[in-house]
Design a protein around this motif. Structure first.
Motif, mmCIF file in Angstrom:
data_model
loop_
_atom_site.group_PDB
_atom_site.id
_atom_site.type_symbol
_atom_site.label_atom_id
_atom_site.label_comp_id
_atom_site.label_asym_id
_atom_site.label_seq_id
_atom_site.Cartn_x
_atom_site.Cartn_y
_atom_site.Cartn_z
ATOM 1 N N ARG A 98 21.919 -13.719 18.969
ATOM 2 C CA ARG A 98 21.259 -14.158 17.735
ATOM 3 C C ARG A 98 21.592 -13.212 16.596
ATOM 4 N NH1 ARG A 98 16.898 -17.488 20.005
ATOM 5 N NH2 ARG A 98 16.940 -19.050 18.345
ATOM 6 N N LEU A 99 21.410 -11.922 16.853
ATOM 7 C CA LEU A 99 21.662 -10.908 15.820
ATOM 8 C C LEU A 99 23.097 -10.973 15.319
ATOM 9 C CD1 LEU A 99 20.951 -8.373 14.206
ATOM 10 C CD2 LEU A 99 21.403 -7.019 16.250
ATOM 11 N N GLN A 100 23.992 -11.025 16.270
ATOM 12 C CA GLN A 100 25.410 -10.962 15.963
ATOM 13 C C GLN A 100 25.846 -12.206 15.178
ATOM 14 O OE1 GLN A 100 27.039 -13.131 18.400
ATOM 15 N NE2 GLN A 100 29.108 -12.844 17.615
ATOM 16 N N LEU A 101 25.321 -13.358 15.539
ATOM 17 C CA LEU A 101 25.641 -14.587 14.815
ATOM 18 C C LEU A 101 25.110 -14.543 13.392
ATOM 19 C CD1 LEU A 101 25.225 -17.900 16.856
ATOM 20 C CD2 LEU A 101 27.170 -17.094 15.531
ATOM 21 N N ALA A 102 23.857 -14.085 13.246
ATOM 22 C CA ALA A 102 23.258 -14.025 11.910
ATOM 23 C C ALA A 102 24.066 -13.099 11.006
ATOM 24 C CB ALA A 102 21.817 -13.547 12.005
ATOM 25 N N LEU A 103 24.491 -11.961 11.551
ATOM 26 C CA LEU A 103 25.245 -11.009 10.735
ATOM 27 C C LEU A 103 26.626 -11.548 10.390
ATOM 28 C CD1 LEU A 103 24.275 -7.649 12.466
ATOM 29 C CD2 LEU A 103 23.298 -8.710 10.435
ATOM 30 N N TRP A 104 27.211 -12.311 11.296
ATOM 31 C CA TRP A 104 28.542 -12.858 11.075
ATOM 32 C C TRP A 104 28.535 -13.876 9.944
ATOM 33 C CZ3 TRP A 104 33.350 -12.020 11.219
ATOM 34 C CH2 TRP A 104 34.304 -13.047 11.246
ATOM 35 N N PHE A 105 27.424 -14.602 9.806
ATOM 36 C CA PHE A 105 27.325 -15.606 8.746
ATOM 37 C C PHE A 105 26.679 -15.035 7.496
ATOM 38 C CE2 PHE A 105 28.265 -18.489 12.173
ATOM 39 C CZ PHE A 105 28.996 -19.478 11.543
ATOM 40 N N ALA A 106 26.315 -13.764 7.531
ATOM 41 C CA ALA A 106 25.721 -13.131 6.347
ATOM 42 C C ALA A 106 26.796 -12.945 5.283
ATOM 43 C CB ALA A 106 25.110 -11.792 6.733
ATOM 44 N N PRO A 107 26.399 -12.745 4.047
ATOM 45 C CA PRO A 107 27.385 -12.593 2.971
ATOM 46 C C PRO A 107 28.362 -11.464 3.245
ATOM 47 C CG PRO A 107 25.200 -12.876 2.029
ATOM 48 C CD PRO A 107 25.022 -12.752 3.510
ATOM 49 N N ARG A 108 29.591 -11.660 2.814
ATOM 50 C CA ARG A 108 30.683 -10.695 3.007
ATOM 51 C C ARG A 108 30.319 -9.304 2.536
ATOM 52 N NH1 ARG A 108 31.888 -14.198 6.369
ATOM 53 N NH2 ARG A 108 34.092 -14.408 6.815
ATOM 54 N N ALA A 109 29.552 -9.220 1.461
ATOM 55 C CA ALA A 109 29.243 -7.910 0.872
ATOM 56 C C ALA A 109 28.007 -7.262 1.493
ATOM 57 C CB ALA A 109 29.039 -8.056 -0.637
ATOM 58 N N SER A 110 27.370 -7.934 2.442
ATOM 59 C CA SER A 110 26.167 -7.359 3.036
ATOM 60 C C SER A 110 26.536 -6.303 4.075
ATOM 61 C CB SER A 110 25.318 -8.454 3.675
ATOM 62 O OG SER A 110 25.937 -8.937 4.843
ATOM 63 N N GLU A 111 25.640 -5.362 4.263
ATOM 64 C CA GLU A 111 25.867 -4.301 5.241
ATOM 65 C C GLU A 111 26.115 -4.872 6.639
ATOM 66 O OE1 GLU A 111 23.536 -0.474 5.823
ATOM 67 O OE2 GLU A 111 22.797 -1.122 3.873
ATOM 68 N N GLY A 112 25.275 -5.805 7.026
ATOM 69 C CA GLY A 112 25.352 -6.351 8.373
ATOM 70 C C GLY A 112 26.708 -6.960 8.664
ATOM 71 N N PHE A 113 27.220 -7.733 7.718
ATOM 72 C CA PHE A 113 28.520 -8.354 7.944
ATOM 73 C C PHE A 113 29.614 -7.311 8.114
ATOM 74 C CE2 PHE A 113 32.599 -9.792 6.409
ATOM 75 C CZ PHE A 113 32.819 -10.875 7.241
ATOM 76 N N GLN A 114 29.549 -6.298 7.269
ATOM 77 C CA GLN A 114 30.605 -5.279 7.332
ATOM 78 C C GLN A 114 30.632 -4.566 8.682
ATOM 79 O OE1 GLN A 114 29.927 -2.911 3.828
ATOM 80 N NE2 GLN A 114 30.347 -4.671 2.499
ATOM 81 N N VAL A 115 29.444 -4.365 9.243
ATOM 82 C CA VAL A 115 29.396 -3.680 10.531
ATOM 83 C C VAL A 115 29.947 -4.578 11.646
ATOM 84 C CG1 VAL A 115 27.882 -2.635 12.241
ATOM 85 C CG2 VAL A 115 27.472 -2.224 9.816
ATOM 86 N N VAL A 116 29.614 -5.856 11.584
ATOM 87 C CA VAL A 116 29.988 -6.761 12.668
ATOM 88 C C VAL A 116 31.443 -7.215 12.559
ATOM 89 C CG1 VAL A 116 29.578 -9.133 11.901
ATOM 90 C CG2 VAL A 116 28.662 -8.372 14.093
#
Lengths: 188, 188
Positions: A98-116
């Motif tokens: 769940r976490l990983q999917l949410a971060l993958w679809f998060a905006p490109r500039a968000s911290e979460g996306f950058q980490v994943v």
DNA sequence: CAAATACTATACCGATCGGTATAATGGCGG
DNA sequence: CCGCCATTATACCGATCGGTATAGTATTTG
């Protein structure tokens, strides 16, 4: 249970439930029954905590994926193995998926996306390599490896998402359906 | 340009770029060259702002979808129309589609997901109704309408996501591939 | 036994969070 | 011209944000 592991577990759960940005550091340490300096001692920052969580989980999962993606001349078999790794991973560890999917679809500039992103790139490279090796037998795929890899992983994500929300059952039957459907997309 | 519209536009852009939680109210009003009381006059709260943005956009898009999902006995044709509405929508308004996708994959308990959920439910109901009506001609789909609707919309989302990141081109050719692939999944 | 090291709590930091009380401005109908 | 209402700015609210200085307590190492 040592405090470091407890912090990782509680943080992963909270991030998955309510989102990385919406969960404060104070809430995490309360859930783990420790205080902030403990968290900062082990992880340095909130972002460091997220990186450790994802690093650990992806290290394990991507290793399974690497073994499944070892191509030996049978493309449908390899794709099937990959799909099974995803589906079983999602069933065994739904919180992480769940976490990983949410971060993958998060905006490109968000911290979460950058980490994943880098871990997803690893997955993408593994799958793209499969298609590249399979070009020898399936010439009509030549030049499309990138699109095929993205589409295949995207399809798996989409079914994992359905499975996590009970719109599908991530079982062997669904694996077969996904593979058949995807092959039909390739050979046409 | 009236200030209300400017606030909606700037907020949508910022939310899509960096995420709803990561963007502060101050940043939004700065981008729109106004002050906070103006925002709160029009929208009442940060959440009210998000609801207005999504309400406006989905009102427009879901109406197009409603027209496309008007079933007249030809399932592939209807599915094709639906796919075209999604792909053209994503090309015309990529900012909204990015935002909406990110919120849809956000955690269930997050504010963003809760706001976007009811509009996705509308979409789901429209598509499920298509499959239910089509059961008359395609008896083998009976009882699977829910899973089929979820799978079809999920497939479209997944290709929209690829398109937004330049892993695919959301053109007529891709529409045909998606429809053919999906039909193959149904009839097998 | 002494010294160093790892770990953890109390109490605090400035900055930012979402939101608002108050008042000034402007246009518009009577 | 007056009063009303919509709109907007200044200045502020308490709460929470991520992060830290300091100090205490264990545990380990020489």
């Amino acid at each position: 249970m040592d405090t470091r592991t407890e912090l990782l577990r509680q943080a992963e759960k909270l991030f998955a439930q309510r989102g990385y940005d919406a969960v404060g550091v104070q809430e995490i340490v309360d859930a783990a029954s420790v205080t902030k300096p403990t968290l900062y001692h082990y992880f340095g920052s909130k972002r460091g905590l997220l990186e450790t969580i994802l690093g650990d989980e992806f290290h394990f999962f991507n290793q399974l994926l690497r073994e499944a993606a070892y191509y030996q001349g049978d493309l449908p078999l390899t794709l099937r193995k990959i799909a099974i790794v995803f589906f079983e991973g999602a069933r065994r560890n739904p919180v992480f998926f769940r976490l990983q999917l949410a971060l993958w679809f998060a905006p490109r500039a968000s911290e979460g996306f950058q980490v994943v992103e880098k871990y997803h790139r690893e997955q993408f490279d593994l799958v793209e390599k499969v298609f590249t090796q399979a070009v020898v037998q399936h010439g009509n795929m030549r030049g499309k490896q990138r699109a095929l890899a993205a589409s295949f992983i995207g399809t798996l994500h989409h079914y994992v998402g359905l499975g996590l929300n009970d719109y599908a059952t991530l079982d062997a039957q669904l694996v077969e359906q996904v593979i058949k459907q995807f092959q039909h997309g390739i050979y046409s």
